[in-house]
Enzyme design. Structure first.
Site, mmCIF file in Angstrom:
data_model
loop_
_atom_site.group_PDB
_atom_site.id
_atom_site.type_symbol
_atom_site.label_atom_id
_atom_site.label_comp_id
_atom_site.label_asym_id
_atom_site.label_seq_id
_atom_site.Cartn_x
_atom_site.Cartn_y
_atom_site.Cartn_z
ATOM 1 N N ARG A 137 -10.302 -11.532 2.020
ATOM 2 C CA ARG A 137 -11.120 -12.617 1.467
ATOM 3 C C ARG A 137 -10.386 -13.964 1.529
ATOM 4 O O ARG A 137 -11.014 -15.009 1.584
ATOM 5 C CB ARG A 137 -11.554 -12.262 0.037
ATOM 6 C CG ARG A 137 -10.442 -12.081 -0.921
ATOM 7 C CD ARG A 137 -10.845 -11.309 -2.183
ATOM 8 N NE ARG A 137 -10.894 -9.861 -1.964
ATOM 9 C CZ ARG A 137 -11.224 -8.976 -2.903
ATOM 10 N NH1 ARG A 137 -11.544 -9.385 -4.126
ATOM 11 N NH2 ARG A 137 -11.239 -7.692 -2.630
ATOM 12 N N LYS A 167 0.843 -1.201 0.000
ATOM 13 C CA LYS A 167 0.000 0.000 0.000
ATOM 14 C C LYS A 167 0.879 1.252 0.000
ATOM 15 O O LYS A 167 2.017 1.214 0.470
ATOM 16 C CB LYS A 167 -0.862 0.027 1.273
ATOM 17 C CG LYS A 167 -1.988 -0.975 1.298
ATOM 18 C CD LYS A 167 -2.804 -0.828 2.580
ATOM 19 C CE LYS A 167 -3.927 -1.850 2.635
ATOM 20 N NZ LYS A 167 -4.946 -1.655 1.594
HETATM 21 N N1 BES Z 1 -8.234 -3.747 4.423
HETATM 22 C C1 BES Z 1 -8.337 -3.360 3.055
HETATM 23 C C2 BES Z 1 -9.635 -2.612 2.760
HETATM 24 C C3 BES Z 1 -9.713 -1.195 3.253
HETATM 25 C C4 BES Z 1 -9.045 -0.187 2.575
HETATM 26 C C5 BES Z 1 -10.497 -0.871 4.323
HETATM 27 C C6 BES Z 1 -9.162 1.133 3.012
HETATM 28 C C7 BES Z 1 -10.612 0.431 4.746
HETATM 29 C C8 BES Z 1 -9.940 1.439 4.088
HETATM 30 C C9 BES Z 1 -8.310 -4.602 2.164
HETATM 31 O O1 BES Z 1 -7.536 -5.649 2.611
HETATM 32 C C10 BES Z 1 -7.773 -4.170 0.849
HETATM 33 O O2 BES Z 1 -6.629 -3.799 0.808
HETATM 34 N N2 BES Z 1 -8.600 -4.229 -0.198
HETATM 35 C C11 BES Z 1 -8.198 -3.823 -1.495
HETATM 36 C C12 BES Z 1 -8.753 -4.816 -2.475
HETATM 37 C C13 BES Z 1 -8.217 -4.636 -3.862
HETATM 38 C C14 BES Z 1 -6.739 -4.998 -3.913
HETATM 39 C C15 BES Z 1 -9.014 -5.515 -4.804
HETATM 40 C C16 BES Z 1 -8.774 -2.446 -1.735
HETATM 41 O O3 BES Z 1 -9.889 -2.166 -1.330
HETATM 42 O O4 BES Z 1 -8.065 -1.623 -2.322
HETATM 43 MN MN MN Z 2 -5.509 -5.449 1.951
#
Ligand code: BES
Ligand code: MN
Ligand code: ZN
Length: 483
Positions: free
Chosen positions: A337, A263
């Site tokens: 997931r 990230k």
């Molecule tokens: N924990 C995150 C989701 C999230 C992001 C929650 C920002 C709250 C605020 C999750 O694990 C994630 O990183 N999801 C990705 C999925 C994507 C790679 C398909 C996302 O939402 O960017």
């Molecule tokens: Mn994630």
């Protein structure tokens, strides 16, 4: 913090020794003859106080009242929603570092839902996180006396409201803790601490046991961290063994760096909240420990960090889940997931009447619904209805999202049975479609709490949602009776 409910008229509330008195005035309020009521009547007549929800008038040492600070707050039609916002505004007006004892009095008889809203809003407004501060400042507010003319008939609802506060605050505590103070191991200890209560047991599985179960998807996420994984199994047994349980599955990523698909740095600290689903499961069990309802509930928490080391899972790797389905991990940041799918397969062994997973799953859900409503996905009409109604009743709102088969199109691949990501479009829905593949054996619902579990910015902190919704659902007679 201590809550007490008492039958109080406004004249009686005026004689209570306390640091602040909040008076909740509905549109139906008719002043009585005592001095305090007369004062309020005059303020209303002059238009300085109003019964409109959100309007507050702060007074200092009015002659007829014992409290130093008095706040008159409008609650409009007296609905739970109005009471909630009125109490937040009134508390903000009364707040001081001397506010130890508070009295909140309804000028006319509240509904059970309105009373619950007042308790929840008072707890919310006075909460503060202290665990990792060196001075260990304690919460200023010590006791809250809630006054209502019909206190006798509200006793049951009041007990539920204070038990939900305990659950919400347990969830906030664990979600707020920094990731180095809430590792999977520490989280498992928190779960085990709940097992000191009657009717609750807790088993904790380690990597060896998880490997034996074949949880290849969960293991793939955990393998990039030195911190060992934990799979937490909580059981609350309030009904006969033969009564099918409801299973709650909470995403327990204690820190989500994204893994190799790392990230960006900005706000990455907020990914310590990525175990808010797990925290909400712990919170629900905390509430159950107090209310002891005649139901069975199982809580499952796959807990690990999503980090990156030399052994970390890589984009393109294919792993085998506990269900036997193979998964091509195209993005290591779609880890929630992966840990959930194995927990959802594990849930089958309980022959559950319903399985609800709770997860900070997608940024896309934040884009879709913001911080107001959690995303609700369910293939089961009755379950979706019941969860929606529970959210309304508890003022912990959710909104139903679709699960049309067409949304699963992007999860196809040449290299495995399924991928863990589809394109950018409808990201919250495609995540839910992925999970749905692992839930064929029982009625299932998924709550995406990415937008509702915590607040960012100056008021950064966990909200304790959706403990209120889940408890309301579990205790609704239809669920509790269907043994
Ligand atoms: N924990 C995150 C989701 C999230 C992001 C929650 C920002 C709250 C605020 C999750 O694990 C994630 O990183 N999801 C990705 C999925 C994507 C790679 C398909 C996302 O939402 O960017
Ligand atoms: Mn994630
Ligand atoms: Zn995550």
């Amino acid at each position: 913090m201590n809550f007490e409910l008492k039958s109080l008229s406004l004249a009686q509330a005026a004689t209570e020794k306390c640091d602040a008195l909040l008076v909740l005035l509905g549109d139906d309020y008719k002043p009585a003859k005592d001095g305090f009521s007369a004062l309020i009547g005059r303020a209303l007549k002059d238009g300085d106080a109003q019964t409109k929800a959100g309007k507050v008038l702060a007074l200092y040492k009015p002659p007829v009242v014992q409290a130093a600070r008095v706040v008159l707050a409008g609650i409009g039609d007296g609905s739970a929603k109005q009471v909630r916002s009125a109490v937040s505004a009134a508390y903000a007006a009364a707040k001081s570092d001397k506010l130890k004892k508070l009295v909140v009095v309804f000028a006319s008889n509240p509904s059970a839902a309105a009373l619950r809203a007042a308790v929840a809003a008072t707890a919310d407004a006075s909460y503060s996180y202290t665990t990792t501060k060196s001075k260990g400042e304690a919460r200023v507010l010590q006791s809250v006396l809630v006054g209502a003319g019909n206190a006798d008939e509200l006793a049951g609802g009041f007990e539920r409201a204070t038990a939900v506060v305990a659950g919400v605050e347990f969830a906030k505590e664990w979600a707020n803790r920094p990731a180095n103070h809430a590792t999977p191991t520490v989280l498992a200890k928190a779960a085990q601490s709940l097992a000191k209560h009657a009717r609750i047991t807790c088993d904790v599985l380690d990597a060896k046991a998880v490997t034996k179960l074949g949880m290849g998807a969960f293991l793939a996420v955990a393998q990039g961290s030195e911190e060992p994984l934990r799979f937490i199994v909580l059981k609350y047994s309030g009904a006969a063994k033969s009564a099918a349980p409801t299973v709650l599955v909470g995403k327990g990523i204690t820190f989500d760096s994204g893994g190799i698909s790392i990230k960006p740095a900005a706000e990455m600290d907020e990914m310590k909240f990525d175990m808010s689903g797990a925290a909400s499961v712990l919170g629900v069990f905390r509430t159950l420990s107090e209310l002891k309802p005649a139901i069975n509930v199982v809580g499952l928490i796959p807990a690990c960090e999503n980090l990156l080391n030399g052994r970390a899972v890589k984009p393109g790797d294919v792993v085998t889940s506990m269900s036997g389905q193979t998964i091509e991990i195209l993005n290591t940041d779609a880890e929630g997931r992966l840990v959930l799918c194995d927990a959802l397969t594990y849930a089958e062994r309980f022959k559950p009447k319903a399985v609800i997973d709770i997860a900070t799953l997608t940024g896309a859900c934040v884009v879709a619904l913001g911080a107001v409503r959690s995303g609700l996905f369910s293939s089961d009409e009755a379950l979706a209805q019941a969860l929606g109604a529970a959210g309304d009743a508890a003022q912990d709102l959710c909104w139903r999202m679709p699960l049309d088969e067409e949304y699963a199109e992007g999860l196809k691949t040449q290299f495995a049975d399924v991928t863990n990501v589809a394109g950018r479009a409808a990201g919250a829905v495609t995540a839910a479609k992925y999970l749905q593949r692992f839930t064929e054996k029982y009625p299932w619902a998924h709550l995406d709490i990415a937008g509702t579990a915590w607040k960012s910015g100056a008021a950064k902190g966990a909200t304790g949602r959706p403990v209120g919704l889940l408890v309301e659902y579990l205790l609704t007679p239809a669920q509790a009776a269907a043994k």
